[in-house]
Structure formats: C-alpha cells, structure tokens
Scaffold this motif. Sequence first.
Motif, PDB file in Angstrom:
ATOM      1  N   ASN A  98       0.835  -1.193   0.000  1.00 31.66           N
ATOM      2  CA  ASN A  98       0.000   0.000   0.000  1.00 31.66           C
ATOM      3  C   ASN A  98       0.877   1.252   0.000  1.00 31.66           C
ATOM      4  OD1 ASN A  98      -1.835   2.002   0.369  1.00 31.66           O
ATOM      5  ND2 ASN A  98      -2.641   1.233   2.321  1.00 31.66           N
ATOM      6  N   PRO A  99       0.908   2.006  -1.086  1.00 35.92           N
ATOM      7  CA  PRO A  99       1.772   3.183  -1.170  1.00 35.92           C
ATOM      8  C   PRO A  99       1.475   4.226  -0.091  1.00 35.92           C
ATOM      9  CG  PRO A  99       0.971   2.570  -3.336  1.00 35.92           C
ATOM     10  CD  PRO A  99       0.199   1.755  -2.349  1.00 35.92           C
ATOM     11  N   SER A 100       0.222   4.289   0.397  1.00 37.43           N
ATOM     12  CA  SER A 100      -0.125   5.286   1.403  1.00 37.43           C
ATOM     13  C   SER A 100       0.464   4.946   2.768  1.00 37.43           C
ATOM     14  CB  SER A 100      -1.650   5.404   1.516  1.00 37.43           C
ATOM     15  OG  SER A 100      -2.206   4.181   1.994  1.00 37.43           O
ATOM     16  N   ASN A 101       0.842   3.719   2.947  1.00 42.34           N
ATOM     17  CA  ASN A 101       1.422   3.287   4.224  1.00 42.34           C
ATOM     18  C   ASN A 101       2.798   2.689   3.985  1.00 42.34           C
ATOM     19  OD1 ASN A 101       1.312   2.913   7.024  1.00 42.34           O
ATOM     20  ND2 ASN A 101       0.589   0.814   6.814  1.00 42.34           N
ATOM     21  N   TRP A 102       3.492   3.209   3.008  1.00 41.18           N
ATOM     22  CA  TRP A 102       4.670   2.552   2.494  1.00 41.18           C
ATOM     23  C   TRP A 102       5.834   2.508   3.482  1.00 41.18           C
ATOM     24  CZ3 TRP A 102       9.470   4.761   1.652  1.00 41.18           C
ATOM     25  CH2 TRP A 102       9.553   6.154   1.743  1.00 41.18           C
ATOM     26  N   ARG A 103       6.004   3.539   4.304  1.00 44.28           N
ATOM     27  CA  ARG A 103       7.159   3.557   5.202  1.00 44.28           C
ATOM     28  C   ARG A 103       7.092   2.420   6.221  1.00 44.28           C
ATOM     29  NH1 ARG A 103       9.178   9.703   6.347  1.00 44.28           N
ATOM     30  NH2 ARG A 103      10.670   8.504   7.581  1.00 44.28           N
ATOM     31  N   LYS A 104       5.918   2.175   6.767  1.00 46.57           N
ATOM     32  CA  LYS A 104       5.750   1.101   7.742  1.00 46.57           C
ATOM     33  C   LYS A 104       5.994  -0.256   7.083  1.00 46.57           C
ATOM     34  CE  LYS A 104       2.387  -0.943  10.919  1.00 46.57           C
ATOM     35  NZ  LYS A 104       1.008  -0.850  11.474  1.00 46.57           N
ATOM     36  N   GLU A 105       5.458  -0.427   5.874  1.00 45.05           N
ATOM     37  CA  GLU A 105       5.611  -1.709   5.190  1.00 45.05           C
ATOM     38  C   GLU A 105       7.047  -1.936   4.709  1.00 45.05           C
ATOM     39  OE1 GLU A 105       2.568  -3.222   2.722  1.00 45.05           O
ATOM     40  OE2 GLU A 105       1.188  -1.618   3.234  1.00 45.05           O
ATOM     41  N   ILE A 106       7.703  -0.856   4.303  1.00 53.69           N
ATOM     42  CA  ILE A 106       9.096  -0.975   3.894  1.00 53.69           C
ATOM     43  C   ILE A 106       9.957  -1.410   5.075  1.00 53.69           C
ATOM     44  CG2 ILE A 106      11.144   0.349   3.219  1.00 53.69           C
ATOM     45  CD1 ILE A 106       9.358  -0.378   0.895  1.00 53.69           C
ATOM     46  N   ASN A 107       9.727  -0.827   6.236  1.00 53.12           N
ATOM     47  CA  ASN A 107      10.466  -1.214   7.438  1.00 53.12           C
ATOM     48  C   ASN A 107      10.270  -2.697   7.737  1.00 53.12           C
ATOM     49  OD1 ASN A 107      11.894   1.076   8.571  1.00 53.12           O
ATOM     50  ND2 ASN A 107       9.920   2.024   8.901  1.00 53.12           N
ATOM     51  N   LYS A 108       9.037  -3.166   7.551  1.00 55.23           N
ATOM     52  CA  LYS A 108       8.714  -4.568   7.797  1.00 55.23           C
ATOM     53  C   LYS A 108       9.511  -5.472   6.850  1.00 55.23           C
ATOM     54  CE  LYS A 108       4.358  -5.522   8.124  1.00 55.23           C
ATOM     55  NZ  LYS A 108       2.952  -5.825   7.700  1.00 55.23           N
ATOM     56  N   ILE A 109       9.551  -5.094   5.569  1.00 56.05           N
ATOM     57  CA  ILE A 109      10.246  -5.913   4.573  1.00 56.05           C
ATOM     58  C   ILE A 109      11.759  -5.882   4.803  1.00 56.05           C
ATOM     59  CG2 ILE A 109      10.716  -6.233   2.116  1.00 56.05           C
ATOM     60  CD1 ILE A 109       7.959  -5.111   1.558  1.00 56.05           C
ATOM     61  N   ILE A 110      12.285  -4.722   5.173  1.00 53.33           N
ATOM     62  CA  ILE A 110      13.721  -4.618   5.436  1.00 53.33           C
ATOM     63  C   ILE A 110      14.113  -5.546   6.590  1.00 53.33           C
ATOM     64  CG2 ILE A 110      15.550  -3.110   6.298  1.00 53.33           C
ATOM     65  CD1 ILE A 110      14.882  -2.597   3.402  1.00 53.33           C
ATOM     66  N   ARG A 111      13.283  -5.617   7.626  1.00 52.25           N
ATOM     67  CA  ARG A 111      13.567  -6.520   8.742  1.00 52.25           C
ATOM     68  C   ARG A 111      13.573  -7.972   8.269  1.00 52.25           C
ATOM     69  NH1 ARG A 111       9.899  -3.183  11.593  1.00 52.25           N
ATOM     70  NH2 ARG A 111       8.282  -4.809  11.537  1.00 52.25           N
ATOM     71  N   LEU A 112      12.609  -8.309   7.406  1.00 48.05           N
ATOM     72  CA  LEU A 112      12.534  -9.676   6.891  1.00 48.05           C
ATOM     73  C   LEU A 112      13.739 -10.010   6.020  1.00 48.05           C
ATOM     74  CD1 LEU A 112       8.755  -9.907   5.976  1.00 48.05           C
ATOM     75  CD2 LEU A 112       9.945 -11.267   7.684  1.00 48.05           C
ATOM     76  N   ILE A 113      14.163  -9.066   5.197  1.00 51.51           N
ATOM     77  CA  ILE A 113      15.322  -9.293   4.337  1.00 51.51           C
ATOM     78  C   ILE A 113      16.560  -9.537   5.185  1.00 51.51           C
ATOM     79  CG2 ILE A 113      16.898  -8.219   2.679  1.00 51.51           C
ATOM     80  CD1 ILE A 113      14.488  -6.798   1.463  1.00 51.51           C
ATOM     81  N   ALA A 114      16.723  -8.735   6.231  1.00 52.54           N
ATOM     82  CA  ALA A 114      17.874  -8.910   7.127  1.00 52.54           C
ATOM     83  C   ALA A 114      17.825 -10.285   7.786  1.00 52.54           C
ATOM     84  CB  ALA A 114      17.888  -7.809   8.180  1.00 52.54           C
ATOM     85  N   LYS A 115      16.627 -10.692   8.196  1.00 56.50           N
ATOM     86  CA  LYS A 115      16.464 -11.987   8.864  1.00 56.50           C
ATOM     87  C   LYS A 115      16.776 -13.138   7.921  1.00 56.50           C
ATOM     88  CE  LYS A 115      12.970 -14.793  11.252  1.00 56.50           C
ATOM     89  NZ  LYS A 115      11.560 -14.854  11.710  1.00 56.50           N
ATOM     90  N   GLU A 116      16.263 -13.083   6.693  1.00 64.73           N
ATOM     91  CA  GLU A 116      16.442 -14.181   5.747  1.00 64.73           C
ATOM     92  C   GLU A 116      17.856 -14.240   5.183  1.00 64.73           C
ATOM     93  OE1 GLU A 116      14.231 -16.612   4.915  1.00 64.73           O
ATOM     94  OE2 GLU A 116      13.065 -15.771   6.553  1.00 64.73           O
ATOM     95  N   SER A 117      18.475 -13.069   4.993  1.00 66.35           N
ATOM     96  CA  SER A 117      19.788 -13.023   4.347  1.00 66.35           C
ATOM     97  C   SER A 117      20.941 -13.151   5.326  1.00 66.35           C
ATOM     98  CB  SER A 117      19.943 -11.707   3.570  1.00 66.35           C
ATOM     99  OG  SER A 117      19.968 -10.605   4.465  1.00 66.35           O
TER     100      SER A 117
END
Length: 251
Positions: free
Chosen positions: A149-168
Amino acid sequence: MNNNLTVIERDGQLLVDSREVKDMLNIRHSDLLEKIDGYLSVLHQNGKFRSDQFFIESSYQAGTGKPYKHYYLTRKGCDMVANKMNGTKGVLFTAHYVTQFEEMEKELKQPQTELEVLAATVNNMVQQEKRITVIENEQKRIFDLIGLNPSNWRKEINKIIRLIAKESGLSHSAVWSESYKTLETRGKCNLRRRLDNKRNNMKKEGASKTKVEKANFMDIIDEDPKLTEIFLAIVKDMAVKYKVTLKKETA
C-alpha cells in the motif's frame, strides 16, 4: 590395458571398484590406493568437498581371510584419477569409464516391467506437481509484495527490510545501505546532498536541533513521489532476491 570395468549402483550412486581400475591402468593396487589417499587428504584439509562424492572406502577379504582396503570410485573420483594421468593410459581410461557410466545410466533410466513403468509415471507426476506448487507459491509471494500500500509505504518498507535482514543474515544497516545505493543509481540522485540541504533549510526555518537531527533519507524519499515509486520497486526487487514473504512477519 584390461578393458573390464563394471559400474555398479549403490544407494543411488554409480561406482567402480579400485581393484578393476588398477587392472585397467595396469598399476599396482597399493600404488592406486596411495594416490587416492593423497587426494582424500587434500579434500579433508580443504573442507569444502565431501570425500564420499569422490571415493568411498571399503574392504574385502583375500584367501587368508584378512581384510584389505579398497575404494569405490564415483564418476568424480574417476575424473580425478584420470586428470592426474598423462598419455595413452589416461585417454583410454577416460574413454572406458565415461562409456561404462553412460551405459549404466541409460540402463537405469529404462523401466524393465509394467510396475516400473507405472512407478516412473507416478514419480514424474509427483515431481511435476511439486514444480507447479513451487511456481504458484513464488507467484503468490510476488503478488503479495506487489500489493504494498503506497499510502502506508514507510511502515511496510520497514517490515520488509527486517525480513530481508532476517532471511539473508545481513545486518539491518547493510540492507538499508543496499537499498539506498540502488536508489541513487536508479533515481540518479544524491541522498546525502539532499538531506544536508533539507537540514540546512530546517535550521533556517527555526526547527529545533533534535528535529533537524531526526531528518533522514526516508524523509527525502517521502517528499519526492518519483523517488518513492522507485524505492518501492527496489525494495520489492530485494524481497524477491532474498526470497522473503510478508506473511513471515509475526511481530
């Protein structure tokens, strides 16, 4: 040169006996074992290769009943032995073992009975179903990411960055750094320069020191719709690259 080389199948591996290899090469078995022991020593020291992918130690009994060591060679093991040989012997040995391995592989691929034909058919269907499931899961994962959701993008981006760090296994700062560097390349911008300009303008407008220091790259991206769009695409690409899915987030 003795042309007899029997390829056997054991636990899914195709193997040849070092006793037949020594006959084909017309060398003493003890000399061949010494060479193989040397190869294994190097493999063990390196630690990156499993020795049983090349040579499998075994034993046999001679007429006296005393056990003697021998090895089973995989195709990789034969390659290693052949690569250390020069001249006619090496060429002919390579020709023989390659031919024998290929003939055994063809034989194993040919179902011999109706039951084996049925088993092979069922196995192919199972494997195809697994491939389809993998593809469907991959598509769903990508669709979930595209649905950010572009209107809530900062929160969702933070979520994905955490997941990327966890998986990688990378640090959060390393993941953020990768995303920002990619943005500067794709967006043809200098985030540091823009942030410095923003902070200077905030100081001129009388913003507090704390507020000025809190300004960051995300604020710069948020203020520019074009950069926001590019950055969203970059993080989605990174999520696909590092094989993460939004549903893995529990906190």
